[in-house]
Design an enzyme around this catalytic site. Structure first.
Site, PDB file in Angstrom:
ATOM      1  N   THR A 204       3.531  -8.347  -1.785  1.00 56.91           N
ATOM      2  CA  THR A 204       4.079  -7.553  -0.674  1.00 56.91           C
ATOM      3  C   THR A 204       3.174  -6.347  -0.424  1.00 56.91           C
ATOM      4  O   THR A 204       2.671  -5.741  -1.374  1.00 56.91           O
ATOM      5  CB  THR A 204       5.500  -7.080  -1.045  1.00 56.91           C
ATOM      6  OG1 THR A 204       6.328  -8.238  -1.202  1.00 56.91           O
ATOM      7  CG2 THR A 204       6.107  -6.190   0.044  1.00 56.91           C
ATOM      8  N   GLY A 205       2.999  -6.008   0.867  1.00 48.32           N
ATOM      9  CA  GLY A 205       2.270  -4.767   1.185  1.00 48.32           C
ATOM     10  C   GLY A 205       1.134  -4.978   2.175  1.00 48.32           C
ATOM     11  O   GLY A 205       0.878  -6.095   2.629  1.00 48.32           O
ATOM     12  N   SER A 206       0.437  -3.874   2.470  1.00 46.61           N
ATOM     13  CA  SER A 206      -0.564  -3.896   3.533  1.00 46.61           C
ATOM     14  C   SER A 206      -1.889  -4.528   3.081  1.00 46.61           C
ATOM     15  O   SER A 206      -2.686  -4.930   3.930  1.00 46.61           O
ATOM     16  CB  SER A 206      -0.820  -2.466   4.020  1.00 46.61           C
ATOM     17  OG  SER A 206      -1.211  -1.642   2.942  1.00 46.61           O
ATOM     18  N   THR A 207      -2.152  -4.628   1.783  1.00 41.78           N
ATOM     19  CA  THR A 207      -3.374  -5.285   1.302  1.00 41.78           C
ATOM     20  C   THR A 207      -3.164  -6.803   1.277  1.00 41.78           C
ATOM     21  O   THR A 207      -3.999  -7.575   1.759  1.00 41.78           O
ATOM     22  CB  THR A 207      -3.749  -4.776  -0.112  1.00 41.78           C
ATOM     23  OG1 THR A 207      -3.581  -3.359  -0.143  1.00 41.78           O
ATOM     24  CG2 THR A 207      -5.180  -5.105  -0.455  1.00 41.78           C
TER      25      THR A 207
ATOM     26  N   GLY B  27      -0.431  -6.565  -4.505  1.00 40.93           N
ATOM     27  CA  GLY B  27      -1.054  -5.244  -4.447  1.00 40.93           C
ATOM     28  C   GLY B  27      -0.563  -4.362  -5.589  1.00 40.93           C
ATOM     29  O   GLY B  27       0.171  -4.804  -6.469  1.00 40.93           O
TER      30      GLY B  27
ATOM     31  N   GLU C 263       8.717  -8.910  -7.343  1.00 41.49           N
ATOM     32  CA  GLU C 263       7.294  -8.966  -7.710  1.00 41.49           C
ATOM     33  C   GLU C 263       7.132  -9.203  -9.207  1.00 41.49           C
ATOM     34  O   GLU C 263       6.261  -9.959  -9.640  1.00 41.49           O
ATOM     35  CB  GLU C 263       6.600  -7.657  -7.313  1.00 41.49           C
ATOM     36  CG  GLU C 263       6.432  -7.524  -5.804  1.00 41.49           C
ATOM     37  CD  GLU C 263       5.889  -6.173  -5.364  1.00 41.49           C
ATOM     38  OE1 GLU C 263       5.317  -6.119  -4.279  1.00 41.49           O
ATOM     39  OE2 GLU C 263       6.038  -5.181  -6.091  1.00 41.49           O
TER      40      GLU C 263
HETATM   41  C1  5RP Z   1       5.346  -3.242  -3.024  1.00 40.50           C
HETATM   42  C2  5RP Z   1       4.144  -3.038  -3.865  1.00 40.50           C
HETATM   43  C3  5RP Z   1       2.826  -3.052  -3.186  1.00 40.50           C
HETATM   44  O1  5RP Z   1       2.048  -4.071  -3.723  1.00 40.50           O
HETATM   45  C4  5RP Z   1       2.165  -1.722  -3.381  1.00 40.50           C
HETATM   46  O2  5RP Z   1       3.022  -0.717  -2.862  1.00 40.50           O
HETATM   47  C5  5RP Z   1       0.799  -1.640  -2.683  1.00 40.50           C
HETATM   48  O3  5RP Z   1       0.959  -1.690  -1.308  1.00 40.50           O
HETATM   49  P1  5RP Z   1      -0.266  -1.584  -0.304  1.00 40.50           P
HETATM   50  O4  5RP Z   1      -1.125  -2.789  -0.505  1.00 40.50           O
HETATM   51  O5  5RP Z   1       0.401  -1.535   1.061  1.00 40.50           O
HETATM   52  O6  5RP Z   1      -1.005  -0.296  -0.590  1.00 40.50           O
HETATM   53  O7  5RP Z   1       4.200  -2.886  -5.062  1.00 40.50           O
HETATM   54  O8  5RP Z   1       6.524  -3.118  -3.767  1.00 40.50           O
END
Ligand code: 5RP
Length: 222
Positions: free
Chosen positions: A25-28, A81, A102
Site C-alpha cells: 500500500t502507498g505511493s511507491t 513500501g 501488511e
Molecule cells: C502504509 C505503509 C506504506 O507502505 C508506507 O506508509 C510508505 O508509503 P509511501 O510509499 O506512500 O511513502 O506502510 O500503511
C-alpha cells in the site's frame, strides 16, 4: 523519473509467471501496481493479494486478478513500501494505516521486497511516529499502557474524527525518541491487551530497493 517510480518499477523484475504476489500500500507501491498491470496486458499471469482496500480497488481497476488466503498456503513475493528503514532492514510501516494487513501478508511471504526513496533510510528508527493499531474498545487505557513503554501516543485523526483502519480499529501514532531494540519493542507492544498490531517490521524484509534521484536504484540485501 520520480525516485518512488524508479524503485516501484524495478521491484517488478523479481516477479515470475504463475506467482502469488502480495500487493503493498502507498505511493511507491502505486508504480509497482501500474507496472504489473502493463505486464499482465502483455501476457504475464499472476494473482495478487492486496494489503488494503485502497490497493484492492486499484488492482481491480487495473485488471490484476486477485486471490485470498482461503485458496493459498503462502505468497511467493510481496512488494511493499516503508516509512523508515534502518541498516538492519528493520522497518517502520503503517503511515497509510494498513499495517495489520501488511504484516499478515508479509509474514505469509517467502520474500519481502521493500521499495522506497532515499528519504526513508535512517540510522535509527523512531523519528517517524510508530503507528499502532488498537481496538476502539478501551483505547484510552491501551494508550496509557503504551506510555509505560516510553511512547508518546496520539490518536490519528481525519476530518476531526478518529481515523478508522480497514479493520474498523483506531491508530495511535507513538513517538519513541529512538528505537534501540525494534524486535523487543515489537513484542512488548503486541503483549498489551487492546493492541492489535504495530508497525515495526523486524527481521522481515529480504531486500530493500531504493530509488535514487539520478534514476538508478540501490539494492540492499539482508
Ligand atoms: C502504509 C505503509 C506504506 O507502505 C508506507 O506508509 C510508505 O508509503 P509511501 O510509499 O506512500 O511513502 O506502510 O500503511
Amino acid at each position: 523519473m520520480d525516485s518512488k517510480q524508479t524503485a516501484g518499477e524495478k521491484a517488478v523484475e523479481c516477479i515470475r509467471d504463475g506467482m502469488i504476489v502480495g500487493l503493498g500500500t502507498g505511493s511507491t507501491v502505486f508504480w509497482m501496481i501500474q507496472k504489473i498491470s502493463e505486464l499482465i496486458n502483455k501476457g504475464l499471469s499472476i494473482r495478487g493479494i492486496p494489503t488494503s482496500k485502497e490497493t484492492e480497488e486499484l488492482a481491480i481497476k487495473l485488471g490484476i486478478p486477485l486471490i485470498d488466503f482461503s485458496k493459498i498456503d503462502y505468497i511467493d513475493v510481496t512488494i511493499d513500501g516503508a516509512d523508515e528503514i534502518d541498516h538492519n532492514l528493520d522497518l517502520i510501516k503503517g503511515g497509510g494505516g494498513a499495517l495489520l494487513r501488511e504484516k499478515i501478508v508479509a509474514s505469509a511471504s517467502r520474500k519481502l521486497v521493500i521499495v522506497a526513496d532515499e528519504s526513508k533510510l535512517v540510522k535509527k528508527l523512531g523519528a517517524f511516529p510508530l503507528p499502532v493499531e488498537v481496538t476502539r474498545f478501551g483505547w484510552e487505557y491501551t494508550l496509557k499502557n503504551i506510555c509505560k513503554l516510553g511512547g508518546d501516543p496520539n490518536i490519528r485523526m481525519i476530518d476531526d474524527k478518529p481515523f478508522l483502519t480497514d479493520n474498523g480499529n483506531y491508530i495511535l501514532d507513538c513517538r519513541f525518541d529512538e528505537i534501540s531494540n525494534p524486535n523487543k519493542l515489537n513484542i512488548n507492544l503486541n503483549m498489551i491487551p487492546g493492541v492489535v498490531e504495530n508497525g515495526l517490521f523486524s527481521k522481515m524484509a529480504d531486500v530493500v530497493i531504493i530509488g535514487q534521484s539520478n534514476g538508478k536504484v540501490k539494492s540492499i540485501t539482508k
